[in-house]
Design a protein around this motif. Structure first.
Motif, PDB file in Angstrom:
ATOM      1  N   ARG A   1     -53.881 -70.585 -31.119  1.00 29.33           N
ATOM      2  CA  ARG A   1     -54.801 -71.360 -30.287  1.00 29.33           C
ATOM      3  C   ARG A   1     -54.118 -72.627 -29.753  1.00 29.33           C
ATOM      4  NH1 ARG A   1     -60.035 -69.687 -30.622  1.00 29.33           N
ATOM      5  NH2 ARG A   1     -60.807 -71.727 -29.984  1.00 29.33           N
ATOM      6  N   ASN A   2     -53.295 -73.256 -30.577  1.00 27.22           N
ATOM      7  CA  ASN A   2     -52.560 -74.439 -30.112  1.00 27.22           C
ATOM      8  C   ASN A   2     -51.588 -74.084 -28.989  1.00 27.22           C
ATOM      9  OD1 ASN A   2     -53.898 -76.024 -31.959  1.00 27.22           O
ATOM     10  ND2 ASN A   2     -52.255 -76.022 -33.461  1.00 27.22           N
ATOM     11  N   ALA A   3     -50.916 -72.931 -29.130  1.00 30.05           N
ATOM     12  CA  ALA A   3     -49.968 -72.504 -28.100  1.00 30.05           C
ATOM     13  C   ALA A   3     -50.686 -72.238 -26.783  1.00 30.05           C
ATOM     14  CB  ALA A   3     -49.226 -71.249 -28.566  1.00 30.05           C
ATOM     15  N   LEU A   4     -51.862 -71.628 -26.849  1.00 33.85           N
ATOM     16  CA  LEU A   4     -52.610 -71.345 -25.616  1.00 33.85           C
ATOM     17  C   LEU A   4     -53.156 -72.617 -24.989  1.00 33.85           C
ATOM     18  CD1 LEU A   4     -53.043 -68.570 -24.281  1.00 33.85           C
ATOM     19  CD2 LEU A   4     -52.271 -68.422 -26.622  1.00 33.85           C
ATOM     20  N   ALA A   5     -53.610 -73.565 -25.836  1.00 30.58           N
ATOM     21  CA  ALA A   5     -54.094 -74.838 -25.296  1.00 30.58           C
ATOM     22  C   ALA A   5     -52.966 -75.575 -24.573  1.00 30.58           C
ATOM     23  CB  ALA A   5     -54.649 -75.697 -26.432  1.00 30.58           C
ATOM     24  N   ARG A   6     -51.777 -75.551 -25.168  1.00 28.16           N
ATOM     25  CA  ARG A   6     -50.612 -76.185 -24.548  1.00 28.16           C
ATOM     26  C   ARG A   6     -50.279 -75.517 -23.218  1.00 28.16           C
ATOM     27  NH1 ARG A   6     -45.159 -75.507 -23.891  1.00 28.16           N
ATOM     28  NH2 ARG A   6     -43.809 -77.308 -24.299  1.00 28.16           N
ATOM     29  N   ALA A   7     -50.249 -74.179 -23.235  1.00 29.75           N
ATOM     30  CA  ALA A   7     -49.877 -73.447 -22.024  1.00 29.75           C
ATOM     31  C   ALA A   7     -50.885 -73.676 -20.904  1.00 29.75           C
ATOM     32  CB  ALA A   7     -49.770 -71.956 -22.338  1.00 29.75           C
ATOM     33  N   ALA A   8     -52.169 -73.687 -21.262  1.00 27.53           N
ATOM     34  CA  ALA A   8     -53.208 -73.873 -20.239  1.00 27.53           C
ATOM     35  C   ALA A   8     -53.088 -75.242 -19.575  1.00 27.53           C
ATOM     36  CB  ALA A   8     -54.583 -73.701 -20.864  1.00 27.53           C
ATOM     37  N   LEU A   9     -52.636 -76.234 -20.327  1.00 33.31           N
ATOM     38  CA  LEU A   9     -52.501 -77.577 -19.773  1.00 33.31           C
ATOM     39  C   LEU A   9     -51.219 -77.746 -18.963  1.00 33.31           C
ATOM     40  CD1 LEU A   9     -53.718 -79.745 -22.791  1.00 33.31           C
ATOM     41  CD2 LEU A   9     -54.863 -79.484 -20.583  1.00 33.31           C
ATOM     42  N   LEU A  10     -50.147 -77.114 -19.413  1.00 31.41           N
ATOM     43  CA  LEU A  10     -48.830 -77.372 -18.830  1.00 31.41           C
ATOM     44  C   LEU A  10     -48.428 -76.419 -17.714  1.00 31.41           C
ATOM     45  CD1 LEU A  10     -46.731 -78.322 -21.993  1.00 31.41           C
ATOM     46  CD2 LEU A  10     -47.928 -79.829 -20.387  1.00 31.41           C
ATOM     47  N   CYS A  11     -49.018 -75.225 -17.659  1.00 27.19           N
ATOM     48  CA  CYS A  11     -48.567 -74.277 -16.636  1.00 27.19           C
ATOM     49  C   CYS A  11     -48.917 -74.799 -15.239  1.00 27.19           C
ATOM     50  CB  CYS A  11     -49.167 -72.893 -16.868  1.00 27.19           C
ATOM     51  SG  CYS A  11     -50.934 -72.781 -16.571  1.00 27.19           S
ATOM     52  N   ARG A  12     -47.967 -74.669 -14.322  1.00 26.74           N
ATOM     53  CA  ARG A  12     -48.159 -75.195 -12.973  1.00 26.74           C
ATOM     54  C   ARG A  12     -48.840 -74.198 -12.051  1.00 26.74           C
ATOM     55  NH1 ARG A  12     -42.390 -78.328 -11.883  1.00 26.74           N
ATOM     56  NH2 ARG A  12     -42.541 -79.759 -13.677  1.00 26.74           N
ATOM     57  N   GLU A  13     -48.738 -72.939 -12.395  1.00 29.36           N
ATOM     58  CA  GLU A  13     -49.364 -71.890 -11.596  1.00 29.36           C
ATOM     59  C   GLU A  13     -50.544 -71.316 -12.362  1.00 29.36           C
ATOM     60  OE1 GLU A  13     -48.295 -71.460  -8.620  1.00 29.36           O
ATOM     61  OE2 GLU A  13     -46.486 -72.683  -8.789  1.00 29.36           O
ATOM     62  N   GLU A  14     -51.255 -70.400 -11.714  1.00 30.56           N
ATOM     63  CA  GLU A  14     -52.397 -69.772 -12.374  1.00 30.56           C
ATOM     64  C   GLU A  14     -51.943 -68.827 -13.475  1.00 30.56           C
ATOM     65  OE1 GLU A  14     -55.889 -66.573 -11.255  1.00 30.56           O
ATOM     66  OE2 GLU A  14     -55.271 -68.012  -9.720  1.00 30.56           O
ATOM     67  N   LEU A  15     -50.725 -68.302 -13.361  1.00 24.69           N
ATOM     68  CA  LEU A  15     -50.204 -67.322 -14.306  1.00 24.69           C
ATOM     69  C   LEU A  15     -49.334 -68.020 -15.352  1.00 24.69           C
ATOM     70  CD1 LEU A  15     -50.779 -64.278 -14.164  1.00 24.69           C
ATOM     71  CD2 LEU A  15     -48.463 -63.973 -13.299  1.00 24.69           C
ATOM     72  N   ILE A  16     -49.707 -67.891 -16.625  1.00 24.13           N
ATOM     73  CA  ILE A  16     -48.935 -68.499 -17.715  1.00 24.13           C
ATOM     74  C   ILE A  16     -47.649 -67.718 -17.929  1.00 24.13           C
ATOM     75  CG2 ILE A  16     -48.910 -68.918 -20.211  1.00 24.13           C
ATOM     76  CD1 ILE A  16     -51.872 -69.500 -20.054  1.00 24.13           C
ATOM     77  N   GLN A  17     -46.539 -68.447 -18.046  1.00 24.42           N
ATOM     78  CA  GLN A  17     -45.234 -67.849 -18.306  1.00 24.42           C
ATOM     79  C   GLN A  17     -44.818 -68.139 -19.758  1.00 24.42           C
ATOM     80  OE1 GLN A  17     -43.936 -65.840 -16.135  1.00 24.42           O
ATOM     81  NE2 GLN A  17     -45.463 -66.356 -14.570  1.00 24.42           N
ATOM     82  N   PRO A  18     -43.855 -67.366 -20.308  1.00 25.69           N
ATOM     83  CA  PRO A  18     -43.432 -67.582 -21.700  1.00 25.69           C
ATOM     84  C   PRO A  18     -43.014 -69.017 -21.992  1.00 25.69           C
ATOM     85  CG  PRO A  18     -42.543 -65.511 -20.891  1.00 25.69           C
ATOM     86  CD  PRO A  18     -43.182 -66.190 -19.721  1.00 25.69           C
ATOM     87  N   THR A  19     -42.348 -69.677 -21.031  1.00 24.86           N
ATOM     88  CA  THR A  19     -41.891 -71.051 -21.275  1.00 24.86           C
ATOM     89  C   THR A  19     -43.062 -72.011 -21.450  1.00 24.86           C
ATOM     90  OG1 THR A  19     -41.718 -71.297 -18.868  1.00 24.86           O
ATOM     91  CG2 THR A  19     -39.694 -70.767 -20.075  1.00 24.86           C
ATOM     92  N   ASP A  20     -44.228 -71.690 -20.893  1.00 26.12           N
ATOM     93  CA  ASP A  20     -45.400 -72.560 -21.032  1.00 26.12           C
ATOM     94  C   ASP A  20     -45.950 -72.554 -22.453  1.00 26.12           C
ATOM     95  OD1 ASP A  20     -45.361 -73.132 -18.263  1.00 26.12           O
ATOM     96  OD2 ASP A  20     -46.471 -71.280 -17.852  1.00 26.12           O
ATOM     97  N   LEU A  21     -45.647 -71.501 -23.208  1.00 25.86           N
ATOM     98  CA  LEU A  21     -46.239 -71.339 -24.539  1.00 25.86           C
ATOM     99  C   LEU A  21     -45.555 -72.194 -25.597  1.00 25.86           C
ATOM    100  CD1 LEU A  21     -46.648 -67.467 -24.384  1.00 25.86           C
ATOM    101  CD2 LEU A  21     -48.516 -69.126 -24.417  1.00 25.86           C
TER     102      LEU A  21
END
Length: 459
Positions: A374-394
């Motif tokens: 859940r922490n990884a997804l919260a981080r990715a949702a905040l940091l991803c620049r596009e609508e599609l989450i990439q591995p680096t966002d996690l």
């Protein structure tokens, strides 16, 4: 028995194929034309079809074969089809493979190649059917749990989690202590909430205390309450968690951190329902269902003398083991989707998991379990620049590319070597019984035994 339907207007071809298949324990059904083949399929089940591309002596276009294939697709969309074709019909056959045919073989065929193709397709069909059946059974168990019990927003899809919840709901109404064991971050408190929600005291309060979050000298006051002046800083009387939870459920998390003095008093409450506040001689009575949880090895603590044996057995009337996320990988993506849905409700921003991100989630070991996910997804949702989450966002530790690829393409329902061995041992070496436990056919289990180097005899 595995069955193949042969549709060919040449009796010599039908006889040769039927004999070849029978020598390898494959039953053959034969039809001389498309109409007969389609009618035969209505009466008898087949696992695969071998069909000719041409049924008229005056044409070599393969049009009849194309029409037959389309009819098979319409009536039996999951049935694999092998096309037998002359060289003049190769272009038509290739087009049909692109349209969904399993494979094509040119006449005259090579027996070994044909057998290898048939065996591979039959094994794939068996695996797909077994996996489909496993998924159907799993969905039925999930639906039955959701219809019958209060599960809140709990997300789960794995057999391990389904089994834990089935047991939790089954024992919820019994007024007995429950011990939930499992690693940190695996969701033990959520299971405690399920037990409470489906218990006879569901209308009462659910009160929680983390025994690992307080100094030892304060835990007893938190549990049993304290009178004014009972200890330094106790300026006024206060009720403890047992009083607050009266008529409901008390959830004691990290019970292994409870000091020995507190363990003795807890044991008394469990046995008699009686306790005294710190600094008071007045005995109070409480009616509380106790659910405790720990990530510690309590039997080892008992052996070491740091946890009372009598309390351990009093708490462990019913044990619910919550598996780590690494052992229930079918839960990873549903939990990730739930986390993203919560983010969207809170922020109004929609983000989705790309395929590479999904592969990264499945490849990660998740030592922090659901909390880490859940922490990884919260981080990715905040940091991803596009609508599609990439591995680096996690922000996950990079998995080896080969490992990530293997895990992302591996079917999560494929039984491991350990699962196969455990089923064989449980079934006392009876392969048919072990295959049933695993949701496989006997032949499919034999193939997995060979693949994993497990002996067919003396298991």
């Amino acid at each position: 028995m595995r069955t193949v339907l042969i549709i060919d207007d040449n009796p010599g071809v039908r006889e040769a194929l039927a004999l070849l298949l029978s020598l390898h324990d494959i039953r053959a059904l034969c039809a001389a034309d498309p109409a007969e083949g389609l009618a035969l399929l209505e009466r008898e089940a087949a696992d695969l079809v071998i069909q000719d591309m041409n049924f008229s002596a005056d044409t070599t276009s393969g049009e009849e074969g194309r029409v037959l294939f389309q009819q098979l697709r319409q009536r039996h969309p999951d049935l694999p089809v092998i096309l037998l074709t002359a060289w003049t019909q190769l272009e038509q056959a290739v087009a049909l493979v692109k349209a969904g045919a399993a494979d094509y073989l040119a006449k005259p065929w090579d027996d070994l190649k044909l057998l290898a193709t048939v065996e591979n397709l039959l094994e794939l069909a068996e695996s797909n059917e077994a996996l489909s059946q496993t998924r159907r059974q799993r969905r039925q168990r999930v639906d039955a749990l959701r219809q019958r019990y209060a599960l809140g927003d709990l997300v789960f899809a794995s057999d391990a989690m389904i089994s834990t919840l089935e047991m939790a709901c089954q024992v919820a109404r019994a007024p007995l202590p429950v011990l939930i064991t499992g690693p940190n971050g695996s969701g033990k408190e959520r299971i405690a909430r399920v037990v409470h929600a489906n218990s006879a005291v569901a209308q009462g309060p659910l009160v929680a205390l983390n025994c690992g979050a307080l100094p030892a000298e304060l835990i007893e006051a938190e549990l049993f309450g304290a009178e004014s002046g009972a200890f330094t800083g106790a300026g006024k009387a206060r009720e403890g968690r047992f009083e607050a939870a009266d008529g409901g459920t008390l959830f004691l998390d990290e019970i292994g951190n409870l000091p020995l003095a507190g363990q003795m008093k807890l044991l008394r409450v469990l046995e008699t329902g009686q306790f005294e506040r710190l600094g008071s001689t007045r005995t109070r009575t409480t009616r509380v269902r106790v659910v405790s949880a720990t990530n510690a090895d309590l039997p080892a603590m008992v052996a070491a003398g740091s946890f009372r044996e009598d309390l351990y057995y009093r708490l462990n009337v019913i044990e619910l083991r919550l598996a780590p996320l690494a052992e229930r990988r079918e839960d990873i993506l549903p939990l990730a989707e739930q986390a993203l849905a919560e983010h969207e409700r809170q922020t109004g921003r929609t983000v989705r998991l790309g395929e590479a991100a999904r592969a990264a989630l499945l490849a990660h070991a998740w030592p922090g379990n659901v909390r880490e996910l859940r922490n990884a997804l919260a981080r990715a949702a905040l940091l991803c620049r596009e609508e599609l989450i990439q591995p680096t966002d996690l922000g996950l530790a990079a998995a080896a590319p080969a490992q990530a690829a293997a895990l992302s393409h591996r079917n999560l329902d494929e039984p491991s070597r350990e699962a196969v061995l455990a089923a064989l041992q449980s079934a006392q070496g009876v392969v048919a019984r072990a295959a049933q436990q695993l949701g496989l056919s006997r032949q499919a289990l034999y193939r997995r035994m060979d693949r994993y180097g497990l002996p067919r005899e003396g298991v």
